[in-house]
Design a protein around this motif. Structure first.
Motif, PDB file in Angstrom:
ATOM      1  N   SER A   2      -5.023  -6.911  -2.835  1.00 20.13           N
ATOM      2  CA  SER A   2      -4.350  -8.068  -2.275  1.00 20.13           C
ATOM      3  C   SER A   2      -3.297  -7.628  -1.268  1.00 20.13           C
ATOM      4  CB  SER A   2      -3.689  -8.879  -3.393  1.00 20.13           C
ATOM      5  OG  SER A   2      -2.637  -8.140  -3.973  1.00 20.13           O
ATOM      6  N   THR A   4      -0.135  -8.361  -1.257  1.00 17.08           N
ATOM      7  CA  THR A   4       1.060  -7.874  -1.949  1.00 17.08           C
ATOM      8  C   THR A   4       0.837  -6.472  -2.503  1.00 17.08           C
ATOM      9  OG1 THR A   4       1.682 -10.139  -2.555  1.00 17.08           O
ATOM     10  CG2 THR A   4       2.694  -8.354  -3.803  1.00 17.08           C
ATOM     11  N   LEU A   7       0.992  -3.993   0.378  1.00 19.51           N
ATOM     12  CA  LEU A   7       2.375  -3.816   0.809  1.00 19.51           C
ATOM     13  C   LEU A   7       3.159  -2.993  -0.210  1.00 19.51           C
ATOM     14  CD1 LEU A   7       4.551  -4.471   2.881  1.00 19.51           C
ATOM     15  CD2 LEU A   7       5.030  -6.580   1.620  1.00 19.51           C
ATOM     16  N   THR A   8       2.914  -3.244  -1.492  1.00 17.84           N
ATOM     17  CA  THR A   8       3.605  -2.475  -2.534  1.00 17.84           C
ATOM     18  C   THR A   8       3.249  -1.003  -2.445  1.00 17.84           C
ATOM     19  OG1 THR A   8       3.584  -4.406  -4.014  1.00 17.84           O
ATOM     20  CG2 THR A   8       3.945  -2.244  -5.021  1.00 17.84           C
ATOM     21  N   GLU A  11       5.009   0.457   0.646  1.00 18.26           N
ATOM     22  CA  GLU A  11       6.446   0.622   0.415  1.00 18.26           C
ATOM     23  C   GLU A  11       6.711   1.772  -0.551  1.00 18.26           C
ATOM     24  OE1 GLU A  11       9.278  -1.045   1.642  1.00 18.26           O
ATOM     25  OE2 GLU A  11       7.801  -1.607   3.149  1.00 18.26           O
ATOM     26  N   MET A  91       1.836 -12.124   6.429  1.00 17.78           N
ATOM     27  CA  MET A  91       2.523 -11.379   5.374  1.00 17.78           C
ATOM     28  C   MET A  91       3.963 -11.878   5.302  1.00 17.78           C
ATOM     29  SD  MET A  91       2.239  -9.157   2.997  1.00 17.78           S
ATOM     30  CE  MET A  91       0.728  -8.275   3.367  1.00 17.78           C
ATOM     31  N   ARG A  92       4.208 -12.848   4.449  1.00 17.64           N
ATOM     32  CA  ARG A  92       5.514 -13.469   4.364  1.00 17.64           C
ATOM     33  C   ARG A  92       6.558 -12.488   3.841  1.00 17.64           C
ATOM     34  NH1 ARG A  92       5.760 -17.231   7.565  1.00 17.64           N
ATOM     35  NH2 ARG A  92       7.546 -18.105   6.430  1.00 17.64           N
ATOM     36  N   ARG A  95       6.878 -11.537   0.149  1.00 12.69           N
ATOM     37  CA  ARG A  95       6.016 -10.513  -0.438  1.00 12.69           C
ATOM     38  C   ARG A  95       6.679  -9.140  -0.386  1.00 12.69           C
ATOM     39  NH1 ARG A  95      -0.330 -11.696   1.210  1.00 12.69           N
ATOM     40  NH2 ARG A  95      -0.450 -13.783   0.291  1.00 12.69           N
ATOM     41  N   LEU A  96       7.466  -8.914   0.648  1.00 10.74           N
ATOM     42  CA  LEU A  96       8.197  -7.654   0.721  1.00 10.74           C
ATOM     43  C   LEU A  96       9.209  -7.557  -0.407  1.00 10.74           C
ATOM     44  CD1 LEU A  96       8.914  -5.033   2.167  1.00 10.74           C
ATOM     45  CD2 LEU A  96      10.477  -6.335   3.613  1.00 10.74           C
ATOM     46  N   THR A  98       8.982  -9.059  -3.288  1.00  7.77           N
ATOM     47  CA  THR A  98       8.200  -8.845  -4.502  1.00  7.77           C
ATOM     48  C   THR A  98       7.774  -7.386  -4.624  1.00  7.77           C
ATOM     49  OG1 THR A  98       7.356 -11.117  -4.426  1.00  7.77           O
ATOM     50  CG2 THR A  98       6.131  -9.537  -5.756  1.00  7.77           C
ATOM     51  N   ALA A  99       7.335  -6.805  -3.514  1.00  7.88           N
ATOM     52  CA  ALA A  99       6.914  -5.404  -3.532  1.00  7.88           C
ATOM     53  C   ALA A  99       8.071  -4.488  -3.909  1.00  7.88           C
ATOM     54  CB  ALA A  99       6.353  -5.010  -2.168  1.00  7.88           C
TER      55      ALA A  99
END
Length: 241
Positions: A2, A4, A7-8, A11, A91-92, A95-96, A98-99
């Protein structure tokens, strides 16, 4: 994977490129347990002070991650315009956030597991005797400290300010929270103040559960209160640009 999840993962790779952050959040707590394990030789006695050393290592690592690393990272992203640019893509920015939280919680759990295992297997520190109380204290402590860290990130106009505020809160918390020195050696009024700080309540809850008793309701309530109040304030004040 996904959006998210991707992105996770990205990061997390960026986080690993900063060896200082990795050492501070995982290496430092383990090193503290090793050093005090060699000095105190916990396997040779049952003094309650022995609950201080592993609890202190966990509290120190979590406070470093929540009050220093996370606020500085998010504030720098805002300062550099990364969040603003992300707001124009699918990519809102949420979500960053959350990551970052997923990475931080994962690191906190990894540090906790290593501290417990290294301390017990390597130096015979006792395992947490009240496991349910330990889990409750750890989860509430994570929630409270990260809520405070996100509040710092929400109001800090730059990474430099976020770092300054975070470092100030970090060291004040060490003194009043019974982390810098065991609560047994502190004046009663400092211990009482520490009961109402997130790090102090977290530290005392960890020590209680490590010794076999349930954390005091006051300490759990303090942690829950910081989670709700600081978390809501951070959500209300947080700006993506």
């Amino acid at each position: 994977m996904s959006g998210t999840g991707t992105l996770t993962f990205t990061e997390f790779k960026l986080f690993l490129r900063d060896p200082g952050a990795t050492i501070a959040t995982i290496g430092l707590p383990v090193a503290i347990v090793v050093v005090f394990g060699l000095i105190a030789q916990p396997g040779s006695g049952t003094d309650p002070i022995m609950t201080y050393f592993p609890a202190m290592a966990l509290a120190l690592g979590l406070a470093q991650l929540a009050l220093n690393v996370t606020p500085t990272t998010l504030a720098s992203y805002r300062e550099k315009g990364i969040l603003r640019r992300m707001s124009t893509t699918p990519m809102r920015p949420a979500r960053l956030l959350t990551a970052q939280l997923l990475i931080s919680i994962g690191l906190a759990v990894a540090a906790a597991v290593l501290v417990v295992l290294v301390g017990h297997l390597g130096f015979r520190f006792t395992l947490p005797q009240n496991f349910g109380g330990f889990v409750a204290a750890f989860l509430l402590g994570c929630a409270a400290l990260f809520a405070v860290g996100l509040l710092v990130a929400a109001v800090a106009p730059s990474a430099r300010v976020a770092t300054g505020v975070g470092v100030g809160l970090f060291f004040v918390s060490l003194v009043f929270g019974g982390v810098f020195m065991p609560a047994e050696t502190l004046p009663p009024f400092l211990v009482r103040i520490g009961d109402f700080t997130p790090l102090g309540a977290f530290m005392q809850s960890l020590r209680a559960s490590w010794g076999g008793t349930m954390p005091e309701p006051l300490h759990l309530a303090v942690l829950g209160g910081y989670t709700i109040v600081a978390g809501l304030a951070a959500a209300r004040l947080f700006r993506w640009e």
